[in-house]
Design an enzyme around this catalytic site. Structure first.
Site, PDB file in Angstrom:
ATOM      1  N   ASN A 201       0.738  -1.160  -0.056  1.00  0.00           N
ATOM      2  CA  ASN A 201      -0.040   0.031  -0.073  1.00  0.00           C
ATOM      3  C   ASN A 201       0.776   1.648  -0.218  1.00  0.00           C
ATOM      4  O   ASN A 201       0.456   2.224  -0.659  1.00  0.00           O
ATOM      5  CB  ASN A 201      -0.907   0.021   1.214  1.00  0.00           C
ATOM      6  CG  ASN A 201      -2.249  -0.790   0.839  1.00  0.00           C
ATOM      7  OD1 ASN A 201      -2.587  -0.974  -0.145  1.00  0.00           O
ATOM      8  ND2 ASN A 201      -3.011  -1.213   2.020  1.00  0.00           N
ATOM      9  N   GLU A 236      -6.281  -7.319   5.506  1.00  0.00           N
ATOM     10  CA  GLU A 236      -5.993  -8.125   4.539  1.00  0.00           C
ATOM     11  C   GLU A 236      -6.054  -9.814   4.922  1.00  0.00           C
ATOM     12  O   GLU A 236      -5.517 -10.658   4.255  1.00  0.00           O
ATOM     13  CB  GLU A 236      -4.663  -8.179   3.910  1.00  0.00           C
ATOM     14  CG  GLU A 236      -3.531  -8.306   5.042  1.00  0.00           C
ATOM     15  CD  GLU A 236      -2.995  -7.192   5.943  1.00  0.00           C
ATOM     16  OE1 GLU A 236      -2.071  -7.112   6.717  1.00  0.00           O
ATOM     17  OE2 GLU A 236      -3.830  -6.284   6.059  1.00  0.00           O
TER      18      GLU A 236
END
Length: 320
Positions: A201, A236
């Site tokens: 990210n 996640e």
């Protein structure tokens, strides 16, 4: 508002259509005409009712389970309420309120049944009306159940990935444990975590991270059996519930999914291609006497071992 009711008005009502003038005049002579202001309660599940109310002007609201915001429908001019209480001698099943100023013809149960005795046409109309009302009520109930199912489904689905969410798992896992204790085939739980997702990210941005989550979820969903379930547990982390799956088979499924995710290309929203990602995976097979906390703790421990062993691998929890 004119509070009077005349026989020619009654003759236009489907409930009284075709009834002769003499019987209509008799009915008017034995009924009360009432008017009410807006937002007044006409019928309530908390009060007995022995009257059929025909709505001559205005509109009524009918709400089932009012305290919990249940289904709401309306009764317009020419409609009626209260007939089920007259038939079964029970309290109303819904709350009926005035939605506007209203003019009502109030027919006591004893008067209504006498009209039925006097007029076969009134009896036929009433039978048809009750049949239609039951059909409408069944339709409302069915539609309400369908909407409730849709809302429940949405409440248990993760909006980004389309997978189940942790609220679904918290509700479903005790059922699975109960089935396991009842001696049904073993059920395995798999927990996977996208490796180095925070770094991904940071390098590629959160939109790219969302693309990865969606892509991984699609790979998982497309390669599970019909009775399997995939859950976005948080961030996640994804949990798989695999009914009728022993440890060896769960290990094989996890290995296969790990390979498919590793080999899959991830496209961005603008059509670009992102670096491939890998997943670390833990596997645990439920045993008799397990609790939800123990299952999640053990599969998480197996995942932790996979991460510490270098990531991009599957580890099965084993009792020490």
């Amino acid at each position: 508002m004119d509070c009077r009711v005349f026989t020619d008005e009654l003759a236009k009502l489907s409930l009284l259509q075709g009834v002769n003038q003499a019987d209509l005049k008799w009915l008017l002579h034995h009924c009360d005409v009432i008017h009410m202001e807006k937002d007044q309660v006409l019928l309530s599940p908390d009060e007995d009712n022995n009257t059929i109310y025909i709505l001559m002007d205005g509109r009524l609201t009918v709400q089932f389970d009012r305290q919990r915001g249940g289904m709401l429908t309306y009764v317009d001019k020419g409609g009626w309420v209260g007939e089920m209480s007259v038939i079964d001698n029970m309290r109303p099943s819904a709350t009926v309120m005035t939605d506007t100023k209203v003019r009502l013809l109030a027919i006591h149960a004893s008067i209504w049944w006498e009209l039925i005795e006097r007029s076969h046409i009134a009896a036929r109309n009433f039978l048809r009306a009750v049949s239609l009302r039951l059909r409408q009520d069944n339709k409302l109930i069915t539609e309400g159940m369908q909407k409730q199912l849709i809302f429940s489904e949405k409440a248990q689905t993760d909006s980004l990935t389309g997978l189940r969410n942790r609220y679904w798992l918290e509700e479903k896992l005790p059922e699975i444990l109960g089935a396991q204790d009842a001696g049904l085939a073993p059920c395995s739980v798999v927990m996977m975590d996208i490796d180095h997702f925070k770094d991904f990210n940071d390098r590629h941005g959160h939109l790219a991270g969302d693309s990865v989550l969606q892509n991984v979820s699609t790979v998982i969903r497309d390669n599970l059996r019909e009775n399997d379930a995939a859950v976005r547990y948080g961030g996640e982390e994804i949990i798989l519930v695999l009914p009728e799956t022993n440890t060896d088979n769960a290990d094989l499924i996890a290995q296969r999914l790990g390979r498919l995710i590793r080999e899959n290309k991830v496209e961005t929203y603008d059509g670009g291609v992102l670096p491939a990602v890998t997943v670390s995976i833990g596997v645990y097979t439920i045993t008799n006497g397990d609790t939800s906390e123990r299952v999640l703790s053990r599969v998480d421990a197996a995942l932790y071992i996979a991460k510490n062993a270098g990531r991009d691998r599957v580890m099965v929890w084993e009792a020490s």
